[in-house]
Structure formats: structure tokens, C-alpha cells
Motif scaffolding. Structure first.
Motif, short mmCIF file in Angstrom:
data_model
loop_
_atom_site.label_atom_id
_atom_site.label_comp_id
_atom_site.label_asym_id
_atom_site.label_seq_id
_atom_site.Cartn_x
_atom_site.Cartn_y
_atom_site.Cartn_z
N GLU A 261 -75.90 -26.92 -3.28
CA GLU A 261 -76.23 -25.69 -4.01
C GLU A 261 -77.74 -25.46 -4.06
OE1 GLU A 261 -74.13 -25.30 -7.78
OE2 GLU A 261 -72.60 -26.70 -7.07
N ILE A 262 -78.36 -25.65 -2.90
CA ILE A 262 -79.79 -25.42 -2.76
C ILE A 262 -80.06 -23.92 -2.65
CG2 ILE A 262 -81.84 -25.85 -1.34
CD1 ILE A 262 -80.83 -28.43 -2.45
N SER A 263 -81.05 -23.42 -3.39
CA SER A 263 -81.49 -22.03 -3.22
C SER A 263 -82.69 -22.00 -2.29
CB SER A 263 -81.88 -21.43 -4.58
OG SER A 263 -80.75 -21.24 -5.40
N VAL A 264 -82.77 -20.95 -1.47
CA VAL A 264 -83.85 -20.83 -0.50
C VAL A 264 -84.65 -19.56 -0.78
CG1 VAL A 264 -84.46 -20.58 1.93
CG2 VAL A 264 -82.58 -22.09 1.26
N MET A 265 -85.98 -19.71 -0.86
CA MET A 265 -86.87 -18.57 -1.01
C MET A 265 -87.56 -18.30 0.32
SD MET A 265 -86.31 -20.12 -3.95
CE MET A 265 -86.28 -19.99 -5.74
N SER A 266 -87.16 -17.25 1.02
CA SER A 266 -87.86 -16.84 2.23
C SER A 266 -89.11 -16.07 1.80
CB SER A 266 -86.97 -15.94 3.09
OG SER A 266 -87.68 -15.49 4.23
N LEU A 267 -90.22 -16.34 2.48
CA LEU A 267 -91.51 -15.76 2.10
C LEU A 267 -92.10 -15.03 3.31
CD1 LEU A 267 -92.71 -19.02 0.31
CD2 LEU A 267 -91.51 -17.07 -0.72
N PRO A 268 -91.52 -13.88 3.66
CA PRO A 268 -91.84 -13.25 4.95
C PRO A 268 -93.29 -12.84 5.12
CG PRO A 268 -90.47 -11.80 3.59
CD PRO A 268 -90.46 -13.15 2.94
N ALA A 269 -93.96 -12.38 4.06
CA ALA A 269 -95.34 -11.93 4.21
C ALA A 269 -96.24 -13.07 4.67
CB ALA A 269 -95.86 -11.35 2.89
N THR A 270 -96.02 -14.25 4.11
CA THR A 270 -96.82 -15.42 4.48
C THR A 270 -96.36 -16.02 5.79
OG1 THR A 270 -97.27 -15.95 2.17
CG2 THR A 270 -97.49 -17.74 3.76
N ASP A 271 -95.05 -16.21 5.93
CA ASP A 271 -94.52 -16.93 7.09
C ASP A 271 -94.75 -16.17 8.39
OD1 ASP A 271 -93.80 -18.69 5.17
OD2 ASP A 271 -91.67 -18.21 5.20
N LEU A 272 -94.66 -14.84 8.34
CA LEU A 272 -94.94 -14.04 9.53
C LEU A 272 -96.43 -14.09 9.90
CD1 LEU A 272 -92.72 -10.98 8.65
CD2 LEU A 272 -92.42 -12.40 10.67
N HIS A 273 -97.27 -14.16 8.87
CA HIS A 273 -98.71 -14.19 9.11
C HIS A 273 -99.16 -15.52 9.69
CE1 HIS A 273 -102.99 -13.64 8.58
NE2 HIS A 273 -103.06 -14.71 7.82
N LEU A 274 -98.65 -16.63 9.18
CA LEU A 274 -99.11 -17.95 9.58
C LEU A 274 -98.33 -18.53 10.77
CD1 LEU A 274 -99.55 -19.63 6.07
CD2 LEU A 274 -101.34 -18.66 7.51
N GLY A 275 -97.09 -18.10 10.92
CA GLY A 275 -96.22 -18.72 11.92
C GLY A 275 -96.49 -18.29 13.35
N GLY A 276 -96.10 -19.14 14.28
CA GLY A 276 -96.18 -18.82 15.70
C GLY A 276 -97.59 -18.67 16.25
N ARG A 277 -98.57 -19.25 15.57
CA ARG A 277 -99.97 -19.05 15.95
C ARG A 277 -100.33 -19.71 17.28
NH1 ARG A 277 -103.37 -15.15 13.69
NH2 ARG A 277 -102.42 -14.56 11.69
N LYS A 278 -99.56 -20.71 17.67
CA LYS A 278 -99.86 -21.38 18.94
C LYS A 278 -99.04 -20.83 20.10
CE LYS A 278 -101.30 -25.73 16.78
NZ LYS A 278 -101.05 -27.20 16.70
N ASP A 279 -98.17 -19.87 19.82
CA ASP A 279 -97.35 -19.27 20.88
C ASP A 279 -98.19 -18.26 21.66
OD1 ASP A 279 -95.29 -20.75 19.88
OD2 ASP A 279 -94.30 -19.09 18.85
N GLU A 280 -98.28 -18.47 22.95
CA GLU A 280 -99.07 -17.56 23.79
C GLU A 280 -98.25 -16.37 24.28
OE1 GLU A 280 -100.90 -19.82 26.87
OE2 GLU A 280 -102.09 -21.05 25.49
N TYR A 281 -96.96 -16.49 24.28
CA TYR A 281 -96.10 -15.38 24.65
C TYR A 281 -94.75 -15.57 23.97
CZ TYR A 281 -94.01 -18.76 27.86
OH TYR A 281 -93.40 -19.86 28.39
N ASN A 282 -93.95 -14.52 23.90
CA ASN A 282 -92.66 -14.57 23.22
C ASN A 282 -92.83 -15.20 21.83
OD1 ASN A 282 -89.93 -14.05 22.98
ND2 ASN A 282 -89.28 -15.94 24.00
N VAL A 283 -93.77 -14.68 21.07
CA VAL A 283 -94.20 -15.27 19.80
C VAL A 283 -93.05 -15.26 18.79
CG1 VAL A 283 -95.84 -15.12 17.90
CG2 VAL A 283 -96.56 -14.54 20.23
N ARG A 284 -92.82 -16.40 18.19
CA ARG A 284 -91.73 -16.56 17.22
C ARG A 284 -91.98 -15.77 15.93
NH1 ARG A 284 -91.62 -23.03 17.79
NH2 ARG A 284 -93.78 -22.53 18.35
N ARG A 285 -90.90 -15.34 15.31
CA ARG A 285 -91.01 -14.70 14.00
C ARG A 285 -91.32 -15.71 12.91
NH1 ARG A 285 -86.71 -9.70 13.98
NH2 ARG A 285 -87.05 -9.08 16.14
N ALA A 286 -90.94 -16.96 13.15
CA ALA A 286 -91.29 -18.07 12.26
C ALA A 286 -90.75 -17.89 10.84
CB ALA A 286 -92.80 -18.28 12.26
#
Length: 407
Positions: A261-286
Motif C-alpha cells: 500500500e505504497i503511495s507514489v508522488m510523481s513530480l513532473p516539473a522537477t523530474d522532466l527538468h532534471l531527467g535524461g540530461r545525459k541522453d544525446e538523442y531520443n531523450v527520456r521523459r524520466a
């Protein structure tokens, strides 16, 4: 009656309702309510929702993006520059910024938040004590749960373990953790559970915040949650690593999360900004796999995380805008998906936070928002004005607007 709101839309396809409020509670919901009130509002078919619940935010480090920018846009630099800034924070500084952030949230219809408040040997309890003060000051306007949060880790920042216990003695509502920024991660998790058991408090982890799934600990947390009898009392934020797992590895984890019964908080504003920074192409949504978690029976929430700092250099405290950001990026715009988004910023996080007196039902606390839209399923995509915000049965925000068309 104190307030009587007439002709509100609570559910699409159903009759409009009147809602009566007295003594801070909802005392009646019916197609027509006889009587008068000190304040009567004609909603004219507009949508009424329970107050927005921002289940993961950081008040003490809001509004500092211009002080030491995160030029690479990476998580590591965000942690580094924020760590450099924290020792410079004064109580007056934290209070000013947190007040401004709270005003943003309140104006946009948020009535409950869970804020992660940091402390460590380099900055002491400067921010934590200030947030605890504001919790009391704002208690009639917005409910604040304060999480004792060791951002710099516990074991790798000697002295923090003792401070965790001190924070709980000072009145923290939730025990926080960040396994991916400490070592050993399993010992970090064990200590958080030990503290939570001692003080009988819920747990909220910053969890598996990476683009890949190497070294994830969510399964260990699920096992620990079940073993310690903490089902329904553990939340995790970010959890972006799950997005890197194939279906055959992801499904057993989600099954275990549902059991715990774990609750998950998705944090799209942060995760989209910080994620996939090392991807040179086909960048992940992270992002964490929101739809898959939701469909697997996990209590899925959407939250703000940060407002204008090294982790998220934008934001205005509008949780509906954050939810709108999740609609395209998490593929939540389908006809069957869209109706599931509003609960991710209302009833789902209310469940995660353990709110017992929440919702649009007779006898519940009168915490609600009247939106300038007449269709419930459009409550997110319209990004409607918050015409009235009501907290504890009192109008805290009232919006007036005039639109003139000159054509």
C-alpha cells in the motif's frame, strides 16, 4: 448557515447540487436547500472540488533559483549548489520565501500540503524551526504536514542521525528519507523505519531518483513496510527509476507496492527538468510510469516538489498546472485516462497523507474550491480560475475577473 453555494457541478451527468456550510463543516448537499446563509454564492453550474492536496513540496528552499543557478540542469549539481546555499539561510530569509510560496499555493486552491523540511550539521534547524512556526501560524488557512528530511544523507553527514530524533521531538509529522543519497542505503531505510516506529509516524522517502534502475531499493522498502506492519503509511516521491524497467521486471515490483500500500508522488516539473540530461538523442521523459502504477492499483499522486530553485527553476504554486504538465508527458490525455488525473491532486494524496476529514461529503471539513469551468472532466485541461477557495468553512480566496472582447 455560514455559506450556501447554489447550483454546483460535483459530478458530470448528475443534477446540480446546493452545498451548505456551517461551523466549518459541510452540513448538507442536496438539489435544493431551503434557508439562508451569511454568504450565498450562485455557482451557476460551475465545478466544485475538494481542496487541492500538494503531497510533496519544499517550502524552505523555494524561490532561490537566482542565487546560485544549476547551470547543467542535473540532479547532482542541484544537490551541490543547494548544499552550498543552505548554510547562508537565515530564519528571516526562510520565513520570507516560505510565506511567499504558501501565498502562491493558497491563491491557487491548495488547502493541504506535506512539506519536506531539511536540516543537517552545516545549517542546523534554521529552516525546520521556521517551517514549524509557519505551520502553526497558517493552520486556519492551509494544513501543513512537516517531514523531517535529511537531504544530505544520514550516515554520510555525521550528526544527522541525532538530529532526526531531535526533529521528531520538535513535532515533525512524518519521517523522511533519501536512500539514493546515502550509504549504506539499506541501513538508511532501516533507521527511518526505526524512528517511525518509535514515534508512531508515517514515512516519506525521496526514492530511486535516477534515469536508470541500477541499485534501486523500492523492493526492499516494500518488504520492510510489510514486515513492520506499515502498510498504507509509506509514501515515495520521484521513483523515476521504474521508468527504465521492462514490463517483466516492473510488474512484480508494482504488485509488491500494491501489497505494501505504497503511495507514489510523481513530480513532473522537477523530474522532466532534471531527467535524461545525459541522453544525446531520443531523450527520456524520466518520469515514474504513472499509468502503469495506477493500473496496477498503486495510489498515484501528482505534486509540485519545488518552486524556482536549483531542482526546478520555475513554478507558481498552481497544482492544476503541474497536473496539466503530467497529462501529455505521462500519456494521461485519453478519454479514460483524463478523469483519473483530478483525483491525483485531491482524493489520492488525501489518502496518502492520512486525511480523515476530507472530501465533498456531509460531515466532512469544508475545504473546497469553486472552479471557473462547468465540466468536471475539463477541470485540469481548462486550468480554470479558482473563483472561491474555502478552508475550514471560511472563504480564504475570492477571485473577480472582467473579460472584455473588443471584436
Amino acid at each position: 448557515m455560514d455559506i450556501l453555494i447554489r447550483k454546483v457541478r460535483i459530478k458530470d451527468g448528475e443534477e446540480l447540487q446546493d452545498v451548505a456550510i456551517e461551523g466549518g463543516k459541510i452540513v448538507a448537499i442536496a438539489p435544493h436547500i431551503e434557508g439562508t446563509a451569511h454568504r450565498e454564492i450562485d455557482a451557476d453550474g460551475r465545478v466544485l472540488i475538494p481542496g487541492l492536496v500538494d503531497s510533496h513540496i519544499h517550502l524552505d528552499k523555494a524561490l532561490i533559483a537566482d542565487r546560485l543557478p544549476n547551470k547543467s540542469g542535473t540532479l547532482m549539481e542541484a544537490i551541490k549548489v543547494t548544499g552550498q546555499l543552505k548554510p547562508t539561510f537565515t530564519k528571516e530569509d526562510v520565513e520570507d520565501r516560505a510565506r511567499r510560496a504558501l501565498t502562491m499555493l493558497i491563491k491557487n486552491g491548495t488547502t493541504h500540503i506535506r512539506t519536506h523540511s531539511e536540516f543537517d550539521p552545516s545549517q542546523g534547524f534554521t529552516g525546520f524551526e521556521t517551517v514549524m512556526k509557519l505551520k502553526q501560524e497558517f493552520k486556519d488557512i492551509i494544513d501543513i504536514q512537516v517531514t523531517a528530511f535529511p537531504q544530505e544523507g544520514i550516515f554520510k553527514a555525521p550528526g544527522t542521525e541525532e538530529m532526526m530524533y531531535q526533529a521528531m521531538e520538535m513535532g515533525a509529522d512524518v519521517v523522511g528519507g533519501i536512500p539514493y543519497n546515502d550509504s549504506p542505503a539499506m541501513d538508511h531505510i532501516d533507521l527511518v523505519f526505526e524512528i517511525a516506529k518509535k514515534y508512531n509516524k508515517p514515512i516519506d522517502f525521496h526514492q530511486d531518483f535516477k534515469d536508470d534502475a541500477e541499485g534501486i531499493t523500492i523492493e526492499y522498502i516494500c518488504d520492510k513496510t510489510i514486515k513492520e506492519g506499515f502498510q498504507g503509511r509509506v509514501s515515495v516521491g520521484h521513483l523515476t527509476s521504474l521508468g527504465a524497467l521492462p514490463k517483466e521486471k516492473l510488474e512484480p515490483i508494482i504488485k509488491k507496492m500494491k501489497e505494501a500500500e505504497i503511495s507514489v508522488m510523481s513530480l513532473p516539473a522537477t523530474d522532466l527538468h532534471l531527467g535524461g540530461r545525459k541522453d544525446e538523442y531520443n531523450v527520456r521523459r524520466a518520469l515514474t510510469p504513472v499509468r502503469t502504477l495506477r493500473d496496477g492499483g498503486v495510489n498515484m499522486c501528482i505534486a509540485t516538489n519545488n518552486i524556482r530553485n536549483a531542482f526546478t527553476p520555475y513554478g507558481n504554486g498552481d497544482l492544476i498546472q503541474i497536473a496539466m504538465l503530467a497529462v501529455p508527458t505521462a500519456h494521461l490525455g485519453g478519454a479514460d485516462d483524463l478523469p483519473t488525473v483530478l483525483p491525483m491532486i485531491t482524493t489520492n494524496p488525501a489518502k496518502a497523507l492520512g486525511l480523515k476529514d476530507y472530501g465533498l461529503e456531509v460531515g466532512k471539513k469544508a475545504d473546497m474550491v469553486l472552479l471557473d469551468t462547468k465540466v468536471v472532466k475539463d477541470a485540469i485541461i481548462d486550468i480554470p480560475d479558482r473563483l472561491f477557495v474555502i478552508k475550514n468553512g471560511k472563504i480564504t480566496v475570492e477571485t473577480e475577473k472582467i473579460v472584455k472582447f473588443n471584436f
